[in-house]
Design a protein around this motif. Structure first.
Motif, PDB file in Angstrom:
ATOM      1  N   ALA A  86       0.843  -1.196   0.000  1.00  0.00           N
ATOM      2  CA  ALA A  86       0.000   0.000   0.000  1.00  0.00           C
ATOM      3  C   ALA A  86       0.877   1.243   0.000  1.00  0.00           C
ATOM      4  O   ALA A  86       1.908   1.278   0.679  1.00  0.00           O
ATOM      5  CB  ALA A  86      -0.914   0.019   1.225  1.00  0.00           C
ATOM      6  N   ALA A  87       0.465   2.232  -0.784  1.00  0.00           N
ATOM      7  CA  ALA A  87       1.119   3.533  -0.720  1.00  0.00           C
ATOM      8  C   ALA A  87       0.655   4.237   0.552  1.00  0.00           C
ATOM      9  O   ALA A  87      -0.098   3.676   1.354  1.00  0.00           O
ATOM     10  CB  ALA A  87       0.785   4.344  -1.962  1.00  0.00           C
ATOM     11  N   GLU A  88       1.084   5.472   0.743  1.00  0.00           N
ATOM     12  CA  GLU A  88       0.729   6.186   1.976  1.00  0.00           C
ATOM     13  C   GLU A  88      -0.760   6.523   2.039  1.00  0.00           C
ATOM     14  O   GLU A  88      -1.287   6.795   3.110  1.00  0.00           O
ATOM     15  CB  GLU A  88       1.567   7.458   2.109  1.00  0.00           C
ATOM     16  N   LYS A  89      -1.427   6.503   0.888  1.00  0.00           N
ATOM     17  CA  LYS A  89      -2.868   6.697   0.844  1.00  0.00           C
ATOM     18  C   LYS A  89      -3.451   5.671  -0.120  1.00  0.00           C
ATOM     19  O   LYS A  89      -2.814   5.278  -1.083  1.00  0.00           O
ATOM     20  CB  LYS A  89      -3.232   8.113   0.374  1.00  0.00           C
ATOM     21  N   GLY A  90      -4.687   5.251   0.169  1.00  0.00           N
ATOM     22  CA  GLY A  90      -5.320   4.312  -0.743  1.00  0.00           C
ATOM     23  C   GLY A  90      -6.347   3.440  -0.062  1.00  0.00           C
ATOM     24  O   GLY A  90      -6.509   3.473   1.163  1.00  0.00           O
ATOM     25  N   GLY A  91      -7.043   2.644  -0.869  1.00  0.00           N
ATOM     26  CA  GLY A  91      -8.139   1.824  -0.370  1.00  0.00           C
ATOM     27  C   GLY A  91      -7.714   0.776   0.638  1.00  0.00           C
ATOM     28  O   GLY A  91      -8.458   0.467   1.577  1.00  0.00           O
ATOM     29  N   ALA A  92      -6.503   0.222   0.476  1.00  0.00           N
ATOM     30  CA  ALA A  92      -6.048  -0.807   1.416  1.00  0.00           C
ATOM     31  C   ALA A  92      -5.908  -0.238   2.823  1.00  0.00           C
ATOM     32  O   ALA A  92      -6.241  -0.910   3.812  1.00  0.00           O
ATOM     33  CB  ALA A  92      -4.713  -1.391   0.950  1.00  0.00           C
ATOM     34  N   LEU A  93      -5.421   1.003   2.925  1.00  0.00           N
ATOM     35  CA  LEU A  93      -5.276   1.623   4.246  1.00  0.00           C
ATOM     36  C   LEU A  93      -6.637   1.990   4.827  1.00  0.00           C
ATOM     37  O   LEU A  93      -6.817   1.976   6.051  1.00  0.00           O
ATOM     38  CB  LEU A  93      -4.389   2.867   4.154  1.00  0.00           C
ATOM     39  N   ILE A  94      -7.598   2.304   3.962  1.00  0.00           N
ATOM     40  CA  ILE A  94      -8.964   2.546   4.440  1.00  0.00           C
ATOM     41  C   ILE A  94      -9.528   1.263   5.043  1.00  0.00           C
ATOM     42  O   ILE A  94     -10.153   1.283   6.112  1.00  0.00           O
ATOM     43  CB  ILE A  94      -9.864   3.036   3.281  1.00  0.00           C
ATOM     44  N   THR A  95      -9.281   0.130   4.387  1.00  0.00           N
ATOM     45  CA  THR A  95      -9.725  -1.154   4.926  1.00  0.00           C
ATOM     46  C   THR A  95      -9.069  -1.430   6.264  1.00  0.00           C
ATOM     47  O   THR A  95      -9.723  -1.901   7.210  1.00  0.00           O
ATOM     48  CB  THR A  95      -9.396  -2.294   3.934  1.00  0.00           C
ATOM     49  N   ALA A  96      -7.771  -1.135   6.384  1.00  0.00           N
ATOM     50  CA  ALA A  96      -7.055  -1.328   7.653  1.00  0.00           C
ATOM     51  C   ALA A  96      -7.640  -0.446   8.747  1.00  0.00           C
ATOM     52  O   ALA A  96      -7.788  -0.882   9.902  1.00  0.00           O
ATOM     53  CB  ALA A  96      -5.570  -1.035   7.471  1.00  0.00           C
ATOM     54  N   ASP A  97      -7.992   0.793   8.408  1.00  0.00           N
ATOM     55  CA  ASP A  97      -8.609   1.699   9.390  1.00  0.00           C
ATOM     56  C   ASP A  97      -9.939   1.145   9.878  1.00  0.00           C
ATOM     57  O   ASP A  97     -10.246   1.177  11.076  1.00  0.00           O
ATOM     58  CB  ASP A  97      -8.818   3.088   8.779  1.00  0.00           C
ATOM     59  N   TYR A  98     -10.737   0.657   8.937  1.00  0.00           N
ATOM     60  CA  TYR A  98     -12.012   0.047   9.330  1.00  0.00           C
ATOM     61  C   TYR A  98     -11.771  -1.132  10.269  1.00  0.00           C
ATOM     62  O   TYR A  98     -12.444  -1.279  11.298  1.00  0.00           O
ATOM     63  CB  TYR A  98     -12.781  -0.437   8.096  1.00  0.00           C
ATOM     64  N   ALA A  99     -10.829  -2.002   9.922  1.00  0.00           N
ATOM     65  CA  ALA A  99     -10.549  -3.181  10.749  1.00  0.00           C
ATOM     66  C   ALA A  99     -10.127  -2.763  12.154  1.00  0.00           C
ATOM     67  O   ALA A  99     -10.577  -3.360  13.150  1.00  0.00           O
ATOM     68  CB  ALA A  99      -9.461  -4.038  10.093  1.00  0.00           C
TER      69      ALA A  99
END
Length: 367
Positions: A232-245
């Motif tokens: 994952a880059a510093e921003k992106g959908g994968a980090l959004i998923t991690a935040d939700y988790a």
């Protein structure tokens, strides 16, 4: 049942209501059908349901739309799951913003024991693809079901590798079944349905939209016991998923990468900020999650003096005796209590030597 399902779909199609108020309405009435047949004055007596929301329920066009959606699902053999249904994912019921309705086509149990989300950048490197392949390959025999988003890059690498090893996996869509994005990945749908499934909170005709992708990510995180971020880059959908988790009190793992690689920056930052456990191999993940082999069930505590326990302690202990091991969110959902309200009771039980805290916000009886 068909009539109630029609009203359940209709309730989910009223944007003014939202999931929280919809649940509130269901709690104060007996069914979705009862909501639509109630008088506006009756609905306004429900807390937080004023005249505007009560009026929204009377819109007849949502019932017509729901009838069209239901008919399309029946013709396409798509299951419609309402959040009160037994087959609706239990893990998803535990999150505050769970969808009212899910559309599902597949062959797996949505409440089986182990769900693992694996996500990452759409611009996956060879390192990311290879790491994803190794992760999935190492999971053979673990009975873990994988879940991802069918996107380019890491997501599709997860699905393809699962198919290669015949490991069940689920794709969560950011639109309806008739509008797969990216269209190139339609070729995988038949195999997904046969050996896993596809899920969406949107009816079949709904086109994908940029605002739906973060919502899709919350379902991926909410359905999983843990989320692994591969690249994952510093921003992106994968980090959004991690935040939700993290917000849902689910475990997050991140695969470290080279410091000079853009698509390792997000993973390295998660680890640096203690928002993720470093991923090294699948066995280590299983140890962190306390995923034991089949048949290794924990024995109830012997000689326990139940009379010395408080009411709250008794409720928790009874659940653990019955289930062996449970995570914090599941305990809260089963007892219909807030996580914050359970924290002190769980701590007291730990101090008494009756339970043991485990990785992944889980608890079991102490041997």
């Amino acid at each position: 049942m068909a009539s109630e399902l029609l009203y359940q779909i209709a309730l989910s199609r009223i944007p003014q209501i939202g999931v929280v108020n919809a649940r509130r309405l269901i709690a104060y009435t007996s069914s979705a059908e009862a909501i639509f047949k109630a008088r506006s004055s009756e609905l306004q007596k429900i807390p937080h349901i004023g005249p505007v929301l009560a009026q929204a329920v009377t819109q007849q066009h949502v019932l017509q739309e729901a009838a069209s959606i239901l008919d399309a699902c029946l013709k396409a053999n798509i299951q419609v799951l309402f959040y009160t249904d037994k087959v609706y994912p239990d893990r998803l019921k535990q999150i505050y913003d769970a969808p009212l309705v899910l559309y599902f086509s597949g062959s797996v149990d949505l409440n089986q024991e182990r769900f693992l989300a694996v996500v990452g950048t759409r611009k996956a490197t060879d390192y990311g693809k290879r790491t994803t392949q190794n992760l999935v390959a190492q999971s053979v025999g673990s009975q873990a079901l994988f879940i991802s988003g069918l996107a380019y890059g890491i997501d599709i690498e997860v699905h393809r590798t699962c198919m290669q090893y015949q490991i069940p996996n689920i794709a969560v869509l950011a639109g309806g079944f008739n509008h797969i994005y990216p269209a190139k990945h339609k070729q995988y749908l038949e195999a997904l349905v046969a050996h896993g499934g596809i899920i969406s909170e949107h009816p079949l005709h709904q086109k994908s939209d940029p605002r739906f992708f973060p919502l899709r990510n919350r379902i991926i995180a909410g359905m999983s016991d843990a989320t692994v971020v591969v690249e994952a880059a510093e921003k992106g959908g994968a980090l959004i998923t991690a935040d939700y988790a993290n917000n849902y009190h689910r475990e997050v793992f991140a695969i470290p990468g080279n410091l000079d690689k853009m698509f390792s920056a997000g993973c390295n930052r998660l680890i640096q900020k203690n928002k993720a456990v470093i991923y090294t191999d699948f066995d280590a993940l299983c140890q962190q999650m306390n995923w034991v082999h089949e048949g290794q069930q924990l024995k109830p505590t012997k000689g326990l003096n139940w009379s010395r326990l408080t009411e709250s302690e008794t409720e928790i202990m009874a659940l653990l005796v019955q289930n062996g091991e449970m995570n914090l969110d599941t305990i809260a959902w089963k007892l219909q209590k807030k996580v914050t309200d359970l924290a002190i009771t769980l701590l007291n039980l730990e101090f008494q030597g009756l339970i043991k805290a485990l990785p992944g916000y889980a608890y079991r009886l102490k041997n």
